[in-house]
Design an enzyme around this catalytic site. Structure first.
Site, PDB file in Angstrom:
ATOM      1  N   ARG A 192      42.018  49.167  33.880  1.00  0.00           N
ATOM      2  CA  ARG A 192      42.196  49.150  35.331  1.00  0.00           C
ATOM      3  C   ARG A 192      42.883  50.446  35.771  1.00  0.00           C
ATOM      4  O   ARG A 192      43.634  51.053  35.015  1.00  0.00           O
ATOM      5  CB  ARG A 192      43.041  47.942  35.750  1.00  0.00           C
ATOM      6  N   LYS A 215      47.713  42.918  33.306  1.00  0.00           N
ATOM      7  CA  LYS A 215      47.495  41.724  34.118  1.00  0.00           C
ATOM      8  C   LYS A 215      47.580  40.460  33.269  1.00  0.00           C
ATOM      9  O   LYS A 215      48.085  39.431  33.710  1.00  0.00           O
ATOM     10  CB  LYS A 215      46.131  41.815  34.802  1.00  0.00           C
ATOM     11  N   HIS A 267      37.894  49.530  40.914  1.00  0.00           N
ATOM     12  CA  HIS A 267      37.448  48.562  39.903  1.00  0.00           C
ATOM     13  C   HIS A 267      36.003  48.833  39.484  1.00  0.00           C
ATOM     14  O   HIS A 267      35.563  48.348  38.439  1.00  0.00           O
ATOM     15  CB  HIS A 267      37.589  47.140  40.443  1.00  0.00           C
ATOM     16  N   ARG A 270      35.796  50.168  36.016  1.00  0.00           N
ATOM     17  CA  ARG A 270      35.890  49.158  34.951  1.00  0.00           C
ATOM     18  C   ARG A 270      34.533  48.478  34.755  1.00  0.00           C
ATOM     19  O   ARG A 270      34.091  48.281  33.632  1.00  0.00           O
ATOM     20  CB  ARG A 270      36.965  48.147  35.323  1.00  0.00           C
ATOM     21  N   HIS A 293      40.397  40.435  28.342  1.00  0.00           N
ATOM     22  CA  HIS A 293      40.119  39.124  28.933  1.00  0.00           C
ATOM     23  C   HIS A 293      40.606  38.019  28.001  1.00  0.00           C
ATOM     24  O   HIS A 293      40.277  38.013  26.813  1.00  0.00           O
ATOM     25  CB  HIS A 293      38.611  38.949  29.171  1.00  0.00           C
ATOM     26  N   TYR A 302      28.950  40.390  31.894  1.00  0.00           N
ATOM     27  CA  TYR A 302      28.393  41.696  31.552  1.00  0.00           C
ATOM     28  C   TYR A 302      27.261  41.594  30.527  1.00  0.00           C
ATOM     29  O   TYR A 302      26.586  42.585  30.263  1.00  0.00           O
ATOM     30  CB  TYR A 302      29.492  42.608  30.995  1.00  0.00           C
TER      31      TYR A 302
END
Length: 331
Positions: A192, A215, A267, A270, A293, A302
């Protein structure tokens, strides 16, 4: 509420209403258990005849759990706004109907379904925590309410040509001296913008970038191409460590005419990394690790960019090995 390590011991200092509690223990977990026990004991007498209003339960939850969240203040504000909007009911009397009335009210005001789902999640978290810790003697009154099904957002990524156009604009028009190198690092790592922008010189070592305070609250280490690694180190040496550069990047996106989705902005870098990673034959599990993640469901979006994605639709469909030329002859 504060839990701090002083020397070899942990100390907790918190309030429940007007009463203040302090405790010293050998581990942080013992401090948390002490706090939860005090909160539970305080409210045992109220379990059977519970006339506490929603705002009081939110305050109790905040002391016990909410204050530990990364976005604790914003979450509490949203909960209190919800509380006010439904009239600060006696919490035990709340029903699903109250939620649906609130949902209609906010939709009429223009609130999006994703935001509504987030607020429902916050309210559920409050009741589930209090019920699980015996602070309330009833189950979550909104447990049967389902979140609104929302359309998956379109994933925009930059093509190689668009990346060249963006770089050209940044080099020619950006006054901010850090935008170009941060953009390159984001495209090379899938990190990010804020994760790269906050890096100091010591976070770049051994041809890797060390990402902390992420995050997901989990540290990540991502390798860099040696040439880019040296470029980053040289940039920091000559121009100093990164400063706030995101707005300058947004303006570059607008100038060069690259299509983006509202709310994505930086973003898109990313998404571009992840999309190209899969198109170039990357493994979805490796991508999950790189992006940080916690759930593979967040990464699966994706998979559609993989060259092999759903190719069985061609190989296994009923017409694949059937001679259909006769259909044209008859017509």
């Amino acid at each position: 509420m504060a839990i701090k390590k002083i020397g070899n011991q942990w100390k907790i200092d918190f309030r429940i209403g007007e009463k203040r509690f302090r405790h010293t223990a050998n581990t942080k977990l013992e401090c948390i258990q002490f706090r939860d026990e005090k909160i539970a004991n305080k409210n045992k007498s109220k379990v059977e005849k519970d006339d506490r209003r929603l705002n009081e339960l939110i305050e109790i939850w905040y002391e016990a759990r909410g204050a530990e969240l990364a976005d604790n203040e914003r979450t509490k504000r949203n909960l209190m706004r919800f509380c006010e909007a439904i009239g600060n009911l006696v919490a035990k009397t709340m029903t699903a109907r109250d939620w649906h009335h609130y949902k209609k009210l906010k939709r009429d005001e223009g609130m999006g379904d994703k935001t509504l789902n987030n607020i429902l999640g916050y309210v559920n978290a409050v009741f589930n925590f209090l019920s699980r810790n015996s602070i309330i003697g009833y189950s979550n009154p909104l447990q049967s309410v389902e979140k609104v099904r929302i359309h998956e957002k379109e994933l925009i990524y930059l093509t190689s040509d668009e990346i060249h156009i963006l770089f050209q604009d940044i080099r020619q028009n950006c006054i901010n001296k850090h935008v170009y190198i941060i953009t390159k690092a984001c495209l090379a790592t899938g990190a990010r913008w804020g994760e790269i922008e906050s890096r100091k010189d010591h976070h770049f070592k051994d041809n890797q970038v060390y990402l902390t305070y992420t995050k997901s609250k989990k540290n990540r280490v991502i390798p860099l191409d040696p040439e880019l690694f040296q470029e980053v180190k040289q940039h920091i040496k000559e121009k100093g460590e990164f400063t706030n550069s995101q707005e300058s990047f947004r303006r570059a996106l607008l100038r060069c005419g690259v299509r983006t989705i509202r709310g994505q902005a930086s973003h898109v870098l990313r998404h571009t990394f992840a999309s190209h990673f899969m198109m170039n034959g990357g493994n979805i599990r490796v991508l999950q690790t790189i992006l940080g993640h916690s759930d593979i469901k967040m990464t699966v979006k994706y998979a559609k960019f993989s060259k092999d994605h759903l190719t069985d639709a061609v190989r296994l469909n009923p017409l694949n090995k059937m001679d259909t030329s006769w259909t044209h002859e008859e017509s």
